[in-house]
Design an enzyme around this catalytic site. Structure first.
Site, PDB file in Angstrom:
ATOM      1  N   SER A 168      -5.922   3.774 -41.181  1.00 50.29           N
ATOM      2  CA  SER A 168      -5.271   2.480 -41.342  1.00 50.29           C
ATOM      3  C   SER A 168      -5.081   1.839 -39.974  1.00 50.29           C
ATOM      4  O   SER A 168      -5.120   2.516 -38.948  1.00 50.29           O
ATOM      5  CB  SER A 168      -3.898   2.663 -42.007  1.00 50.29           C
ATOM      6  OG  SER A 168      -3.168   1.448 -42.047  1.00 50.29           O
TER       7      SER A 168
ATOM      8  N   TYR B 144       4.260   7.091 -42.705  1.00 51.03           N
ATOM      9  CA  TYR B 144       2.904   6.635 -43.006  1.00 51.03           C
ATOM     10  C   TYR B 144       2.081   6.475 -41.729  1.00 51.03           C
ATOM     11  O   TYR B 144       0.949   6.959 -41.639  1.00 51.03           O
ATOM     12  CB  TYR B 144       2.972   5.307 -43.760  1.00 51.03           C
ATOM     13  CG  TYR B 144       1.631   4.728 -44.127  1.00 51.03           C
ATOM     14  CD1 TYR B 144       0.898   5.236 -45.190  1.00 51.03           C
ATOM     15  CD2 TYR B 144       1.095   3.650 -43.417  1.00 51.03           C
ATOM     16  CE1 TYR B 144      -0.330   4.699 -45.537  1.00 51.03           C
ATOM     17  CE2 TYR B 144      -0.124   3.107 -43.756  1.00 51.03           C
ATOM     18  CZ  TYR B 144      -0.843   3.635 -44.822  1.00 51.03           C
ATOM     19  OH  TYR B 144      -2.060   3.088 -45.147  1.00 51.03           O
TER      20      TYR B 144
END
Length: 260
Positions: A142, A157
């Protein structure tokens, strides 16, 4: 891009980016092993591929469970006899909250799925790739944790996604003698259902004010990417057209991370 006679495992392949990748690989002639914790989603994609005369199998497994992942990869070996590619795509956003409000259990769950899951996928899949004489791995990381740190409360995350990126770089060197290329794709905002497994709690307390230019995503004036936009990049990295590309983080975000 021709994938005839190649077998590729796609985790989280029952929806979103994973589904788009599986369909595109099958259209290129690949035999696709579609792994999802919800097997009905994987089966739906496999059936769709079969209806177009492609070859696919549906696998049910939690990527964080070693026993389930071992069994799933054994099924791939028994059905197809080889493994040429891996797309480590399964993941969750988990809980986004201030660090002092994030529970140990919430932290652990995010790491288990995103980081441990990627480790187990490669730990169980790489031996089959070595036996096949090489191949390609794409890890779906990401922009969070690699180039963007303004997503309030996303510590767990971001840490997991940074770990995935580091894993890609480390393994690119480790697996190069086995002719296995390893790269990571770093998407930005994408229209998938990952929001279904996202919990945001009191993130306003740790939100840092950021002023964006027109459009959070400059290339397409703020619109999110589609799963196909990300899939195209992943399939390219899996293909022989990227035969000399390894150890690369490819940002597929329309410039989003450059302004955040």
């Amino acid at each position: 891009m021709d994938f005839t006679s190649k077998t590729v495992l796609v985790t989280g392949g029952g929806s979103g980016i994973g589904e788009a990748v599986a369909l595109q690989l099958a259209a290129g002639g690949a035999r696709v092993a579609i792994l999802d914790r919800l097997v009905q989603r994987a089966q739906t994609v496999a059936t769709r591929i079969g209806s177009s005369h492609g070859s696919a199998m549906a696998l049910e497994a939690d990527v964080s469970d070693e026993v389930e992942m071992s069994a799933a990869l054994q099924m791939v070996a028994e059905r197809y006899g080889r493994l040429d590619g891996i797309v480590a795509n399964a993941g969750i956003n988990g809980v986004w909250a201030p660090i002092d409000e994030l529970s140990v259990e919430e932290w652990d769950r995010t790491q288990q799925i995103n980081l441990r899951g990627t480790f187990l996928t490669l730990n169980k899949g790489v031996p089959l790739m070595k036996a096949a004489g090489g191949g390609a791995v794409v890890i779906v990381s990401s922009i969070n944790g690699t180039r963007t740190f303004s997503s309030a409360g996303a510590t767990a995350y971001s840490a997991a996604k940074a770990g995935q990126a580091a894993m890609a770089l480390q393994l690119a060197l480790e697996l190069a003698p086995h002719r296995i290329r390893v790269n990571a794709v770093c998407p930005g905002k994408t229209t998938t259902a990952i929001g279904e497994n996202t919990t945001r709690r009191n993130v306003e307390a740790v939100t840092f004010p950021v002023t964006f230019p027109k459009g959070d995503i400059p290339l397409i004036d703020g619109e999110a990417a589609t799963p196909q936009d990300i899939a195209d990049a992943i399939v390219l990295l899996l293909s022989d057209r990227a035969r000399h590309v390894t150890g690369t983080l490819l940002f597929v975000d329309g410039g989003q991370s450059l302004v955040r």
